[in-house]
Design a protein around this motif. Structure first.
Motif, mmCIF file in Angstrom:
data_model
loop_
_atom_site.group_PDB
_atom_site.id
_atom_site.type_symbol
_atom_site.label_atom_id
_atom_site.label_comp_id
_atom_site.label_asym_id
_atom_site.label_seq_id
_atom_site.Cartn_x
_atom_site.Cartn_y
_atom_site.Cartn_z
ATOM 1 N N THR A 61 92.638 42.328 71.110
ATOM 2 C CA THR A 61 93.002 42.106 72.507
ATOM 3 C C THR A 61 93.721 40.774 72.625
ATOM 4 O OG1 THR A 61 90.978 43.230 73.152
ATOM 5 C CG2 THR A 61 92.107 41.989 74.860
ATOM 6 N N ARG A 62 94.741 40.717 73.468
ATOM 7 C CA ARG A 62 95.438 39.476 73.786
ATOM 8 C C ARG A 62 95.580 39.385 75.287
ATOM 9 N NH1 ARG A 62 100.326 39.841 69.489
ATOM 10 N NH2 ARG A 62 99.065 39.574 67.635
ATOM 11 N N THR A 63 95.436 38.169 75.796
ATOM 12 C CA THR A 63 95.600 37.961 77.231
ATOM 13 C C THR A 63 96.760 37.013 77.457
ATOM 14 O OG1 THR A 63 94.061 36.125 77.202
ATOM 15 C CG2 THR A 63 93.165 38.287 77.727
ATOM 16 N N ARG A 64 97.353 37.100 78.633
ATOM 17 C CA ARG A 64 98.446 36.197 78.985
ATOM 18 C C ARG A 64 98.597 36.147 80.497
ATOM 19 N NH1 ARG A 64 103.591 39.332 76.712
ATOM 20 N NH2 ARG A 64 102.239 39.330 74.930
ATOM 21 N N PRO A 65 98.976 34.969 81.007
ATOM 22 C CA PRO A 65 99.353 34.944 82.417
ATOM 23 C C PRO A 65 100.642 35.740 82.588
ATOM 24 C CG PRO A 65 98.925 32.734 81.615
ATOM 25 C CD PRO A 65 98.983 33.647 80.429
ATOM 26 N N ALA A 66 100.719 36.536 83.602
ATOM 27 C CA ALA A 66 101.920 37.328 83.854
ATOM 28 C C ALA A 66 102.430 36.985 85.241
ATOM 29 C CB ALA A 66 101.586 38.811 83.753
ATOM 30 N N SER A 67 103.727 36.937 85.387
ATOM 31 C CA SER A 67 104.319 36.553 86.661
ATOM 32 C C SER A 67 104.067 37.620 87.700
ATOM 33 C CB SER A 67 105.821 36.345 86.484
ATOM 34 O OG SER A 67 106.407 36.054 87.724
ATOM 35 N N SER A 68 103.871 37.199 88.933
ATOM 36 C CA SER A 68 103.691 38.172 90.001
ATOM 37 C C SER A 68 105.024 38.756 90.432
ATOM 38 C CB SER A 68 103.013 37.518 91.197
ATOM 39 O OG SER A 68 103.847 36.511 91.711
ATOM 40 N N ARG A 123 101.162 23.237 78.517
ATOM 41 C CA ARG A 123 101.993 22.396 79.385
ATOM 42 C C ARG A 123 103.337 23.048 79.683
ATOM 43 N NH1 ARG A 123 100.995 16.760 79.755
ATOM 44 N NH2 ARG A 123 99.012 16.246 78.835
ATOM 45 N N THR A 124 103.735 24.024 78.881
ATOM 46 C CA THR A 124 105.060 24.621 79.025
ATOM 47 C C THR A 124 105.107 25.745 80.054
ATOM 48 O OG1 THR A 124 104.566 26.111 77.171
ATOM 49 C CG2 THR A 124 105.739 24.054 76.674
ATOM 50 N N TYR A 125 103.965 26.122 80.633
ATOM 51 C CA TYR A 125 104.013 27.179 81.633
ATOM 52 C C TYR A 125 104.769 26.694 82.863
ATOM 53 C CZ TYR A 125 100.797 30.303 79.254
ATOM 54 O OH TYR A 125 100.224 31.152 78.365
ATOM 55 N N PRO A 126 105.725 27.468 83.333
ATOM 56 C CA PRO A 126 106.479 27.057 84.528
ATOM 57 C C PRO A 126 105.619 27.252 85.781
ATOM 58 C CG PRO A 126 107.171 29.227 83.820
ATOM 59 C CD PRO A 126 106.185 28.737 82.787
ATOM 60 N N PRO A 127 105.943 26.543 86.859
ATOM 61 C CA PRO A 127 105.192 26.757 88.098
ATOM 62 C C PRO A 127 105.480 28.147 88.633
ATOM 63 C CG PRO A 127 107.072 25.322 88.482
ATOM 64 C CD PRO A 127 107.012 25.576 87.013
ATOM 65 N N ARG A 128 104.425 28.850 89.013
ATOM 66 C CA ARG A 128 104.622 30.202 89.539
ATOM 67 C C ARG A 128 103.307 30.757 90.064
ATOM 68 N NH1 ARG A 128 105.282 33.423 83.884
ATOM 69 N NH2 ARG A 128 103.475 32.500 82.927
ATOM 70 N N PHE A 162 96.892 33.623 91.527
ATOM 71 C CA PHE A 162 96.648 32.188 91.545
ATOM 72 C C PHE A 162 97.928 31.494 91.131
ATOM 73 C CE2 PHE A 162 95.424 33.702 87.382
ATOM 74 C CZ PHE A 162 95.943 32.772 86.509
ATOM 75 N N GLU A 163 97.969 30.183 91.336
ATOM 76 C CA GLU A 163 99.203 29.438 91.078
ATOM 77 C C GLU A 163 99.019 28.517 89.880
ATOM 78 O OE1 GLU A 163 102.137 26.306 93.407
ATOM 79 O OE2 GLU A 163 100.664 27.452 94.532
ATOM 80 N N ILE A 164 100.044 28.456 89.043
ATOM 81 C CA ILE A 164 100.088 27.475 87.968
ATOM 82 C C ILE A 164 101.046 26.391 88.418
ATOM 83 C CG2 ILE A 164 100.783 27.005 85.596
ATOM 84 C CD1 ILE A 164 99.954 29.816 84.865
ATOM 85 N N GLN A 165 100.545 25.163 88.477
ATOM 86 C CA GLN A 165 101.364 24.022 88.888
ATOM 87 C C GLN A 165 101.838 23.309 87.634
ATOM 88 O OE1 GLN A 165 99.379 20.625 90.712
ATOM 89 N NE2 GLN A 165 100.839 20.793 92.395
ATOM 90 N N ALA A 166 103.133 23.145 87.518
ATOM 91 C CA ALA A 166 103.702 22.469 86.357
ATOM 92 C C ALA A 166 103.321 20.996 86.390
ATOM 93 C CB ALA A 166 105.223 22.610 86.353
#
Length: 179
Positions: A72-79, A99-104, A135-139
């Protein structure tokens, strides 16, 4: 001779067709129940906050459906409809947000793979329309003290070097005139 070329071309194309085999997202069953630590509307900071992901097999599917599942692998996926990041989070349930995840605005999706390494099924923390449990990822914002110190040091070094080279050139010119 032309028959050999045709045979060779046919073999090459068959190997290429085999390597192009892929699984489409629409062909995957949603057999996983996925939950994550951030609540709907929560803001996580990239590089600082951690994301806890749990998943389990959806018991409403017939027994044995999950027999081919190996990893199994998990990942944040864009809405949004944009592609998901290519690098997944690690398999453990707890992981820091890179740290490289963009804000989204985002959600978590988990994929299960069969023994061949092909995606076999998935689960996600949001609905099909991607409108709930987001939820939101803040850069990373702002500067760090270490960056400020480094920039001051390099600036000072460049000014000292400039004056040093200027002094050396003036000295060379004076010595050349005295000869």
């Amino acid at each position: 001779m032309a028959a050999h070329g045709f045979l060779l071309a046919s073999l090459v194309l068959s190997f290429l067709a085999e390597t192009c085999y892929g699984v489409t997202f629409s062909s995957l069953q949603r057999t996983l129940v996925v939950t994550s630590s951030p609540k709907a509307g929560e803001v996580l900071k990239a590089g600082q906050d951690q994301l806890t992901v749990t998943w389990s097999y959806n018991q409403t599917f017939p027994a044995g459906t999950d027999s081919a599942y190996k990893t199994t692998r998990t990942r944040p996926a864009s809405s949004k409809s944009s592609p998901s990041p290519t690098a997944p989070l690690t398999t453990p349930s707890l992981g820091p947000l890179r740290r490289t995840y963009p804000p989204r605005l985002t959600f978590v999706r988990a994929y299960v793979y069969n023994s061949n390494g092909d995606q076999a099924a998935f689960g996600q923390t949001t609905n099909t329309q991607k409108t709930t449990n987001l939820f939101e990822i803040q850069a990373i914002t702002g500067r760090h003290v270490s960056l400020d110190i480094a920039s001051v040091c390099f600036s000072a070094f460049s000014i000292v070097s400039l004056f040093g080279f200027f002094y050396m050139e003036k000295r060379k010119a004076n010595l050349a005139q005295q000869k």
